[in-house]
Write an enzyme that holds these catalytic residues in place. Structure first.
Site, PDB file in Angstrom:
ATOM      1  CG  ASP A  79       8.236  23.182   3.728  1.00  0.00           C
ATOM      2  OD1 ASP A  79       8.065  24.376   3.429  1.00  0.00           O
ATOM      3  OD2 ASP A  79       8.992  22.808   4.633  1.00  0.00           O
ATOM      4  CG  ASP A 105      11.385  24.696   7.262  1.00  0.00           C
ATOM      5  OD1 ASP A 105      11.495  23.746   6.475  1.00  0.00           O
ATOM      6  OD2 ASP A 105      10.890  24.584   8.376  1.00  0.00           O
ATOM      7  CG  ASP A 137      12.150  18.936   4.690  1.00  0.00           C
ATOM      8  OD1 ASP A 137      10.955  18.759   4.508  1.00  0.00           O
ATOM      9  OD2 ASP A 137      12.650  20.054   4.914  1.00  0.00           O
TER      10      ASP A 137
HETATM   11  N1  LIG Z   1      10.250  15.663  16.989  1.00  0.00           N
HETATM   12  C1  LIG Z   1       9.232  14.902  16.633  1.00  0.00           C
HETATM   13  N2  LIG Z   1       8.953  13.802  17.335  1.00  0.00           N
HETATM   14  C2  LIG Z   1       7.924  13.031  16.982  1.00  0.00           C
HETATM   15  N3  LIG Z   1       7.124  13.252  15.947  1.00  0.00           N
HETATM   16  C3  LIG Z   1       7.345  14.335  15.205  1.00  0.00           C
HETATM   17  C4  LIG Z   1       8.407  15.218  15.505  1.00  0.00           C
HETATM   18  N4  LIG Z   1       8.410  16.211  14.600  1.00  0.00           N
HETATM   19  C5  LIG Z   1       7.385  15.944  13.766  1.00  0.00           C
HETATM   20  N5  LIG Z   1       6.732  14.822  14.121  1.00  0.00           N
HETATM   21  C6  LIG Z   1       5.623  14.195  13.419  1.00  0.00           C
HETATM   22  O1  LIG Z   1       6.027  13.967  12.071  1.00  0.00           O
HETATM   23  C7  LIG Z   1       5.145  14.583  11.182  1.00  0.00           C
HETATM   24  C8  LIG Z   1       5.788  15.285   9.999  1.00  0.00           C
HETATM   25  O2  LIG Z   1       7.141  15.342  10.049  1.00  0.00           O
HETATM   26  P1  LIG Z   1       8.014  15.899   8.833  1.00  0.00           P
HETATM   27  O3  LIG Z   1       9.318  16.231   9.415  1.00  0.00           O
HETATM   28  O4  LIG Z   1       7.964  14.954   7.699  1.00  0.00           O
HETATM   29  O5  LIG Z   1       7.224  17.184   8.385  1.00  0.00           O
HETATM   30  P2  LIG Z   1       7.672  18.681   8.450  1.00  0.00           P
HETATM   31  O6  LIG Z   1       8.905  18.858   7.652  1.00  0.00           O
HETATM   32  O7  LIG Z   1       7.714  19.110   9.866  1.00  0.00           O
HETATM   33  O8  LIG Z   1       6.475  19.378   7.698  1.00  0.00           O
HETATM   34  P3  LIG Z   1       6.588  20.086   6.284  1.00  0.00           P
HETATM   35  O9  LIG Z   1       6.887  19.024   5.299  1.00  0.00           O
HETATM   36  O10 LIG Z   1       5.269  20.723   6.092  1.00  0.00           O
HETATM   37  O11 LIG Z   1       7.676  21.104   6.437  1.00  0.00           O
HETATM   38  C9  LIG Z   1       4.367  15.575  11.997  1.00  0.00           C
HETATM   39  O12 LIG Z   1       3.059  15.619  11.536  1.00  0.00           O
HETATM   40  C10 LIG Z   1       4.418  15.062  13.408  1.00  0.00           C
HETATM   41  O13 LIG Z   1       3.275  14.292  13.663  1.00  0.00           O
HETATM   42 CA   LIG Z   2       9.964  21.145   6.618  1.00  0.00          CA
END
Ligand SMILES: Nc1ncnc2c1ncn2[C@@H]1O[C@H](COP(=O)(O)OP(=O)(O)OP(=O)(O)O)[C@@H](O)[C@H]1O
Ligand SMILES: [Ca+2]
Length: 822
Positions: free
Chosen positions: A483, A790, A794
């Site tokens: 990720d 991490d 997720d």
């Molecule tokens: N606390 C939050 N509130 C609102 N929107 C958020 C928040 N955190 C992340 N986002 C939005 O959600 C999107 C991705 O979220 P997601 O949790 O699926 O990815 P991630 O786990 O942070 O990234 P990766 O998969 O690379 O680890 C981000 O691009 C952002 O625009």
């Molecule tokens: Ca992540």
């Protein structure tokens, strides 16, 4: 979220099957279908061993799972649930005894009353029986928190005096640990092994024979060397097992000493799980472990996985009607906060931990197979030796064995008893030699030592390997699905660009450029629509912002815009919360304003929120239709994303308070309206690449391991970061086949996915289930897939991936995909 949404959500994609369904899919005839030896059913483990021919399951590896103990642990869990009270009394009794014995002086019984108007016994019995009536007698959660001198918003005062008072009255969140086994027990167990016993007997026999035939001076060589070899094996086994056990103990302690965010005096502080006291207020988020027994203060779609305590894999919803939370369970969904009412051995979890030795019940496929192989070779060796013995004896006694001069060695009635004995002894020696040669004593030992060695080496590299088997499978990985956030990047985020209305703010935190109407709405949304917290020290120190990195960045930005967190939050009450999650990629909150208005605030992935917007504010604070300006905002987002910024949009809508469900149940099931939104702002958040990532990617590629990025972030952002860290080597690489959006990939059929999986290098805007689909497709193509993450946001998804992967269709061991979290 569970159960309330469509199964096929446009943004989130098909939902992952839940665990019960998985179990149905498992083919009962396949013994190698072991998802995870830690959670596999006893039956599966047994079948596994049978198939691998492990007749002597405890040999050579003390760290193979002891099925009997495993069963006993489950039994004990049931027993504890049944007789919690009695066991607790017995345990306290024993502890008291131990203490007296050790220190020789009486320990005062814990003071039950005194500082608090409720005593330990009342609390424990309420927790144990999940007794709502006594909770009501305390005056509900509110009353109870008063009795415990806690503020359900701000937590306890948390100074040293307060903490020690609480520990005195209600105990601390620790439990006596059973001592690990001593070196002597390992030594004692090491020789109790079928093959070793055979060798010991062989040594004794050949020692006796040798001395008898060749005299003491010369005759002890053979037997002596066998004995020496046996001794050596016993020693090495015992030492290595003992060291492993110590290592595992340390590892376990490290694993259990989790840092938990606790609300104390209005700020969230990180404390060790062992330092939690009764009265603490603890925020709960998806993926967290419930650190102690307690009652729910408030929560939104909070669901708890109680399988670790009740044994049933069922997700239980928690609300004011069933507010009791059990220590040791996991938060499966939603958010909330709890009031701690029981810690340490006053909880069932504590009792359980105090009464079992946490044997890291885990065995690796390789160990089990080699174990089987060694047993098999041993048996063949024994059989051959037995056959040789019979044949030689038969030849001898029928007179076929001859001396050099051609005379028969044995003539019935003529040969002396002494000579017969000599002859038989020679034959037995031959048989024993075959056994000694055939039994592959060192083989499994060598493997265990190698694995333990690589584990130690990786530990030195700061990679905590929780499973011995991980070392084994990791070596064969052919591709890594990583990720982005937190793994390839630093996860230290700051807002560096902001569009409010149509206006690009420069610098992004200059509030004077904003119309007061827009800035107050924006601040209201940010302050309420968050799982984070802002603490301003009364004595004027630095403001502390807590929460997920994305939240922290946005909250800090709002603080610079002039947000007074507590004051803003006090202005309105929250009617309903839809917590942010990685599937939906947005979160929302409905607020009852002091006037009769209702405001619904949304915050989430920029292009997704933008798609639901129909209006925006111009710089004079007038509402305008967004239709003509959509392209402008899209370009703004693409532009920020292309510069590797993470984009988040913030929007709101007013709502008719008459349409809000009136009763609690209706409110709890209310799906927040998310159409017709007014766009307030789009922010670009910078999250720099981890230094050294580029080299790591290069090393992997050189070693023939393909690195792929699977992220929840915007596809443009993903691409930009992939270019930065060398996953994509140049812009030309970024074709449609290599860079894909989760939504697109998910729409293909299984076959198509298999065909394209190998080419995909970057997947953006993927939901946890998309990650799973990609990994499955890759595995079908014969790849051994490692997944890194991490695991902060997720974690549940990763967990599912692990379980599903190991249990899914292709059951060949070497294809087993591995999830190893560093
Ligand atoms: N606390 C939050 N509130 C609102 N929107 C958020 C928040 N955190 C992340 N986002 C939005 O959600 C999107 C991705 O979220 P997601 O949790 O699926 O990815 P991630 O786990 O942070 O990234 P990766 O998969 O690379 O680890 C981000 O691009 C952002 O625009
Ligand atoms: Ca992540």
């Amino acid at each position: 979220m569970l159960g309330r949404e469509n199964d096929n959500d446009v943004e989130a994609g098909p939902r992952l099957p839940r665990e019960e369904e998985e179990e149905d899919n498992v083919d009962p005839s396949d013994p190698f279908d072991v998802a995870d030896t830690k959670n596999a059913s006893l039956e599966t483990l047994r079948r596994w061993r049978q198939a691998a021919l492990v007749l002597n399951a405890t040999r050579r590896f003390r760290y193979t799972l002891n099925l009997k103990k495993h069963e006993a642990k489950i039994q004990r869990l049931r027993m504890i649930r049944a007789h919690a009270q009695v066991i607790r009394a017995a345990l306290l009794f024993r502890l008291a005894g131990d203490r007296q014995f050790v220190s020789g002086k009486r320990v005062a019984p814990p003071s039950l009353t005194g500082d608090y108007a409720v005593d330990l016994e009342q609390l424990s019995s309420m927790n144990r029986d999940h007794d709502t009536t006594s909770l009501q007698q305390f005056g509900g959660v509110k009353g109870l928190s008063d009795l415990l001198k806690t503020n359900s918003e701000k937590g306890i005062a948390g100074d040293d005096a307060d903490l020690s008072k609480r520990k005195n009255a209600f105990g601390s969140n620790t439990y006596p640990r059973k001592k690990g086994r001593t070196f002597w027990t390992f030594l004692w167990e090491a020789w109790q092994d079928l093959t070793l016993i055979i060798l010991i007997i062989a040594a004794a026999v050949s020692l006796g024979l040798g001395i008898k035939t060749e005299g003491f001076e010369e005759g002890w060589y053979d037997g002596g060397s066998i004995a020496l070899a046996v001794l050596l094996v016993i020693m090495v086994t015992a030492v290595s097992d003992y060291r492993q056990s110590l290592q595992f103990q340390n590892l376990n302690e490290e694993k259990q000493n989790i840092q938990i965010g606790v609300m104390r005096d209005g700020r969230i502080v990180k404390v060790s799980i062992f330092d939690i006291v009764v009265g603490d207020v603890i925020p709960l988020r998806i993926g967290d472990q419930v650190p102690a027994d307690g009652v729910l203060i408030s929560g939104h779609s909070l669901a708890i996985d109680e399988s670790s305590m009740t044994g049933e894999s069922k997700i239980v919803h928690k609300d004011q009607k069933s507010p009791f939370l059990m220590s040791g369970c996991k938060v499966a969904d939603g958010v909330g906060s709890m009031l701690v009412t029981g810690v340490g051995i006053n909880t069932e979890w504590g009792l359980l931990m105090a009464s079992i030795v946490d044997d890291t019940g885990e065995e690796t496929p390789l160990q089990v197979r080699l174990n089987g192989l060694a047993t098999f070779i041993g048996i063949v060796g024994l059989a051959v030796a037995a056959a040789v013995l019979t044949v030689l004896l038969a030849r001898y006694f029928t007179g076929y064995t001859r001396n050099h001069d051609g005379t028969a060695q044995f003539v019935k009635g003529k040969t002396k008893v002494d000579d017969i004995l000599d002859g038989v002894v020679k034959i037995v020696t031959v048989a024993v030699t075959i056994v000694v040669v055939a039994v592959p004593e060192g083989l499994p030992l060598a493997v265990t030592l190698t694995l333990a060695y690589s584990m130690r080496k990786m530990m030195a590299d700061k990679a905590l390997v929780r499973r011995l088997s991980a070392c084994e499978t990791m070596g064969s990985a052919t591709t890594i699905c990583s990720d982005k956030t937190g793994t390839l990047t630093l996860n230290q985020m700051t807002v560096v660009e902001a569009y409010v209305g149509r206006k690009k703010m420069d610098p992004p935190d200059d509030a004077s450029q904003l119309h007061h109407l827009i800035s107050s709405l924006l601040i209201e949304g940010i302050a309420h629509n968050t799982q984070g917290n802002v603490y301003v020290p009364k004595d004027g120190g630095d403001t502390e912002v807590t929460g997920s990195p994305t939240e922290k960045a946005i909250l800090s930005w709002a603080v610079k815009l002039g947000m007074k967190f507590d004051a803003v939050r006090a202005e309105s009450t929250e009617l309903h919360v839809f917590p942010f999650n990685s599937e939906k990629k947005r979160g929302g909150v409905a607020l009852q304003m002091t006037s009769s208005d209702v405001h619904i605030h949304w915050k989430g992935a920029a292009e997704i929120v933008l798609a639901s917007c129909t209006k925006f504010f111009d710089s004079d604070g007038h509402l305008q239709s967004i239709d003509e300006e959509k392209d402008f905002f899209k370009r703004a987002i693409d532009d920020m994303a292309a510069r590797s910024l993470r984009c988040v949009a913030i929007a709101y809508r007013p709502f008719d308070s008459d349409k809000v469900p009136g009763d609690d149940a209706g409110l709890d099931n209310w799906v927040l309206p998310d159409e017709d939104l007014v766009l307030l702002a789009v922010v670009g958040i910078k999250d720099p690449c981890r230094p050294g990532v580029k080299d790591a990617v290069r090393i992997c590629t050189a070693a023939g391991v393909k690195v792929r990025m699977v992220t929840g972030d915007n596809i443009q952002t993903a691409k930009a970061i992939a270019l930065e860290c060398g996953i994509l080597s140049s812009n030309e690489d970024a074709t449609e086949a290599t860079v894909i959006e989760g939504r697109v990939f998910r729409a293909y059929s299984d076959k198509e996915r298999e065909q394209m999986a190998k080419r995909i290098t970057v997947m953006g805007r993927s939901s946890p289930s998309d990650k799973l689909l990609l990994v499955q497709a890759l595995r079908k193509c014969g790849e051994v897939v490692a997944v890194t993450g991490d695991g902060t946001n997720d974690a549940p998804a990763l967990h599912e991936i692990l379980v599903l992967l190991w249990a899914s269709k292709e059951r060949k061991l070497q294809r087993k995909a591995l999830t190893s979290l560093s």
